[in-house]
Scaffold this motif. Structure first.
Motif, PDB file in Angstrom:
ATOM      1  N   THR A 171     -29.214  26.876 -20.600  1.00 24.87           N
ATOM      2  CA  THR A 171     -30.459  25.767 -21.496  1.00 24.87           C
ATOM      3  C   THR A 171     -29.484  25.064 -22.077  1.00 24.87           C
ATOM      4  O   THR A 171     -29.893  24.167 -23.544  1.00 24.87           O
ATOM      5  CB  THR A 171     -31.098  26.287 -21.784  1.00 24.87           C
ATOM      6  OG1 THR A 171     -30.323  27.733 -22.760  1.00 24.87           O
ATOM      7  CG2 THR A 171     -31.847  27.510 -20.855  1.00 24.87           C
ATOM      8  N   ILE A 172     -28.041  24.176 -22.254  1.00 23.18           N
ATOM      9  CA  ILE A 172     -27.810  23.390 -22.991  1.00 23.18           C
ATOM     10  C   ILE A 172     -28.273  21.891 -22.732  1.00 23.18           C
ATOM     11  O   ILE A 172     -28.206  21.687 -21.870  1.00 23.18           O
ATOM     12  CB  ILE A 172     -25.821  23.573 -23.670  1.00 23.18           C
ATOM     13  CG1 ILE A 172     -25.264  24.551 -24.266  1.00 23.18           C
ATOM     14  CG2 ILE A 172     -25.836  22.428 -24.392  1.00 23.18           C
ATOM     15  CD1 ILE A 172     -24.286  24.511 -23.618  1.00 23.18           C
ATOM     16  N   CYS A 173     -29.239  21.689 -24.366  1.00 26.18           N
ATOM     17  CA  CYS A 173     -29.220  19.624 -23.677  1.00 26.18           C
ATOM     18  C   CYS A 173     -28.584  18.856 -23.757  1.00 26.18           C
ATOM     19  O   CYS A 173     -28.282  18.856 -25.788  1.00 26.18           O
ATOM     20  CB  CYS A 173     -30.965  19.337 -24.661  1.00 26.18           C
ATOM     21  SG  CYS A 173     -30.992  17.859 -24.380  1.00 26.18           S
ATOM     22  N   ASP A 174     -27.969  18.092 -23.358  1.00 25.23           N
ATOM     23  CA  ASP A 174     -27.098  17.415 -23.071  1.00 25.23           C
ATOM     24  C   ASP A 174     -27.755  16.190 -24.124  1.00 25.23           C
ATOM     25  O   ASP A 174     -26.613  14.625 -24.129  1.00 25.23           O
ATOM     26  CB  ASP A 174     -26.517  17.022 -22.491  1.00 25.23           C
ATOM     27  CG  ASP A 174     -27.511  16.052 -20.814  1.00 25.23           C
ATOM     28  OD1 ASP A 174     -28.081  15.920 -21.371  1.00 25.23           O
ATOM     29  OD2 ASP A 174     -26.904  15.884 -19.920  1.00 25.23           O
TER      30      ASP A 174
ATOM     31  N   THR B 153     -28.665  22.953 -28.412  1.00 30.95           N
ATOM     32  CA  THR B 153     -27.877  22.250 -29.144  1.00 30.95           C
ATOM     33  C   THR B 153     -26.066  22.706 -29.315  1.00 30.95           C
ATOM     34  O   THR B 153     -25.617  22.643 -30.021  1.00 30.95           O
ATOM     35  CB  THR B 153     -28.261  22.025 -30.712  1.00 30.95           C
ATOM     36  OG1 THR B 153     -28.529  22.890 -31.061  1.00 30.95           O
ATOM     37  CG2 THR B 153     -28.754  20.478 -30.704  1.00 30.95           C
ATOM     38  N   GLN B 154     -25.893  23.885 -29.022  1.00 30.31           N
ATOM     39  CA  GLN B 154     -24.842  24.546 -28.327  1.00 30.31           C
ATOM     40  C   GLN B 154     -24.285  23.843 -28.183  1.00 30.31           C
ATOM     41  O   GLN B 154     -23.961  22.993 -26.882  1.00 30.31           O
ATOM     42  CB  GLN B 154     -25.601  25.623 -27.786  1.00 30.31           C
ATOM     43  CG  GLN B 154     -25.133  27.077 -28.678  1.00 30.31           C
ATOM     44  CD  GLN B 154     -24.160  27.035 -29.703  1.00 30.31           C
ATOM     45  OE1 GLN B 154     -23.552  27.690 -29.872  1.00 30.31           O
ATOM     46  NE2 GLN B 154     -24.795  27.173 -31.363  1.00 30.31           N
ATOM     47  N   SER B 155     -22.848  23.990 -28.286  1.00 27.47           N
ATOM     48  CA  SER B 155     -21.599  23.337 -28.003  1.00 27.47           C
ATOM     49  C   SER B 155     -21.045  24.317 -26.142  1.00 27.47           C
ATOM     50  O   SER B 155     -21.157  25.534 -26.100  1.00 27.47           O
ATOM     51  CB  SER B 155     -19.897  23.330 -28.351  1.00 27.47           C
ATOM     52  OG  SER B 155     -19.883  24.048 -28.210  1.00 27.47           O
ATOM     53  N   PHE B 156     -20.901  23.322 -25.580  1.00 31.35           N
ATOM     54  CA  PHE B 156     -20.279  23.769 -24.287  1.00 31.35           C
ATOM     55  C   PHE B 156     -19.267  24.917 -23.864  1.00 31.35           C
ATOM     56  O   PHE B 156     -19.190  25.884 -23.060  1.00 31.35           O
ATOM     57  CB  PHE B 156     -20.032  23.007 -23.214  1.00 31.35           C
ATOM     58  CG  PHE B 156     -19.912  23.210 -20.884  1.00 31.35           C
ATOM     59  CD1 PHE B 156     -21.108  23.910 -20.951  1.00 31.35           C
ATOM     60  CD2 PHE B 156     -18.862  23.484 -21.048  1.00 31.35           C
ATOM     61  CE1 PHE B 156     -21.014  24.276 -19.608  1.00 31.35           C
ATOM     62  CE2 PHE B 156     -19.009  23.687 -19.798  1.00 31.35           C
ATOM     63  CZ  PHE B 156     -19.592  24.323 -18.740  1.00 31.35           C
TER      64      PHE B 156
END
Ligand code: F3S
Ligand code: F3S
Lengths: 282, 282
Positions: B186-189, B161-164
């Motif tokens: 591995t950020i899920c959008d 859930t991190q911001s890009f």
């Protein structure tokens, strides 16, 4: 008057090594060639020529003898050609450039699309690119990187003289282009370190001499950087250009030189400064 | 009055999958547990409890039965513990979280020091970190990244859930800390996509309802984002909170919901809106 010579004045590690290997080969005698100019220094190229070493644009016309590979490397197929012809090879490719070539080969093999951050017109980049066996792109800035297609695994290497800022910007764009990015920071810091040292030196002397070709980009930049801090900075090519008037009232003089400036040119300038001082004291 | 439900309203892929697996296990009967709450939804946890599924903080007290691993995963040793105890394991770890765990394990094995971009307090991050067998660091922002030591090979993964933006900033710092950087984005959008869709929807309706817990961070953010574009945005938890006055003069109403809002809560709200309209026409 105190004369302070910068530690990083003149040849970087790779250029020093290449020059050494070339003169060694020249001394052994026999038919000896370099593939393109061995380093970006007309003086060095001329000295080698005087010793019988010819610079040729490609291996096509060479049937026998020794071939010296220049510091920024050649394309993989040129090296293959030389091997096929049974020429003796003296590989003077800078180990840092070699590393970039090897990483590109490895990334291709591991299934990465490769992005080389650099200038497509530069022979070093053309050499590096040739080691890719899969897809490879060359980008010189953020805008060019934006035009890259989406890829799944992206491998990134840089031309050794790239700025760190540009590498960062391209990597940021690549993060948007693929889900796995593998970066080898192959930037060589010789240029940056030389500039930093020159700046520090310019800050503590009264007069600064920067030695190197008037058409050498890295020497010009070096002189600019010093002149910003110390207006009494002089860019010269040879000892004969030293003007005694520059040292009036000077207690400390700093000396540095571009990456392609041979040590003998620096030594001549140092001698000349000492001479000028001696003459004044008389 | 037209009612438009956002496509991405409510459960994301991973939460949907975890919930499905949990109810399936509950229906099979027998002793069944979840390790921590299965997803961040009190309603879902309560329904499972009514079906006999207990949420336990760890496996220590469980001797037999089935254990369900929550969507954001658990630490490697907890999974090992469960296996040692011969429990039946239903692994509802979101595949995107699993990927981050696997990449950390792989990077460690390949000799990389690992940097996890995320929040150390979050169970997902604690799970991911536990898969490292070498050095591992958690950084939540650029400033924290600056404090990292110099490393030679750095592997980077992100909390899903991190911001890009944060990932990019940390990668930029890592480029200064090591010479080889390998990043798995591995950020899920799911969250970003849901917000974008909600914004687009808010731009073309007269009134917007956002469904989800008042204490759910992602739902609150979703409501804020919509309210910026459309002041007639209402954040509600249940259908009973719908106020008929909201729809005065409204031609189109948009509905969306946070990641932890079950479909049945959304359906109840949709029904309630239809009911309100019917009542008005009478
Ligand atoms: S030639 Fe010199 S500038 Fe660096 S890449 Fe090699 S040491
Ligand atoms: S739980 Fe949901 S938010 Fe993404 S990482 Fe999995 S789909």
């Amino acid at each position: 008057m105190e004369i302070i010579l910068a530690k990083q004045a003149g040849f970087c590690f790779g250029v020093k090594r290449a020059t050494h290997l070339a003169f060694e080969a020249a001394e052994r005698g026999g038919e000896t060639y370099t593939l393109g100019p061995i380093i970006h220094s007309p003086q060095v190229v001329q000295r080698l020529e005087e010793m019988g070493v010819k610079a040729l644009p490609n291996v096509d016309d060479i049937e026998s003898g020794t071939i010296i590979i220049r510091s920024h490397g050649v394309a993989a197929h040129e090296l293959d050609d030389a091997m096929t012809r049974n020429l003796e090879i003296v590989d003077a490719t800078c180990p840092f450039v070699k590393k970039a070539q090897d990483h590109v080969a490895g990334l291709s093999k591991a299934g990465y699309d490769v992005v080389v951050v650099g200038d497509l017109d530069h022979p070093e980049v053309q050499g590096i690119v040739s080691y890719a066996t899969g897809r490879v792109f060359v980008v010189s800035c953020e805008e060019e990187a934006q035009k890259l297609p989406r890829m799944s695994k992206i491998g990134v290497v840089a031309q050794t003289t790239q700025s760190f800022e540009t590498l960062k910007e391209v990597v940021d764009v690549c993060l948007e282009k693929g889900s796995e990015i593998r970066i080898y920071n192959t930037i060589c810091d010789a240029t940056a370190v030389r500039q930093e040292e020159a700046k520090a030196l310019a800050g503590k002397v009264d007069c600064m001499l920067v030695i190197g070709g008037f058409n050498s980009a890295n020497t010009k930049r070096l002189a600019e950087v010093c002149a910003e801090l110390l207006p009494r900075t002089h860019h010269i090519e040879t000892a004969s250009q030293v003007d005694p008037a520059w040292f009036d009232g000077v207690k400390k003089v700093g000396v540095t030189a571009g990456a392609s400036t041979p040590k003998w040119l620096i030594d001549e300038v140092l001698e000349r400064i000492t001479e000028v001082e001696r003459d004044k004291k008389r």
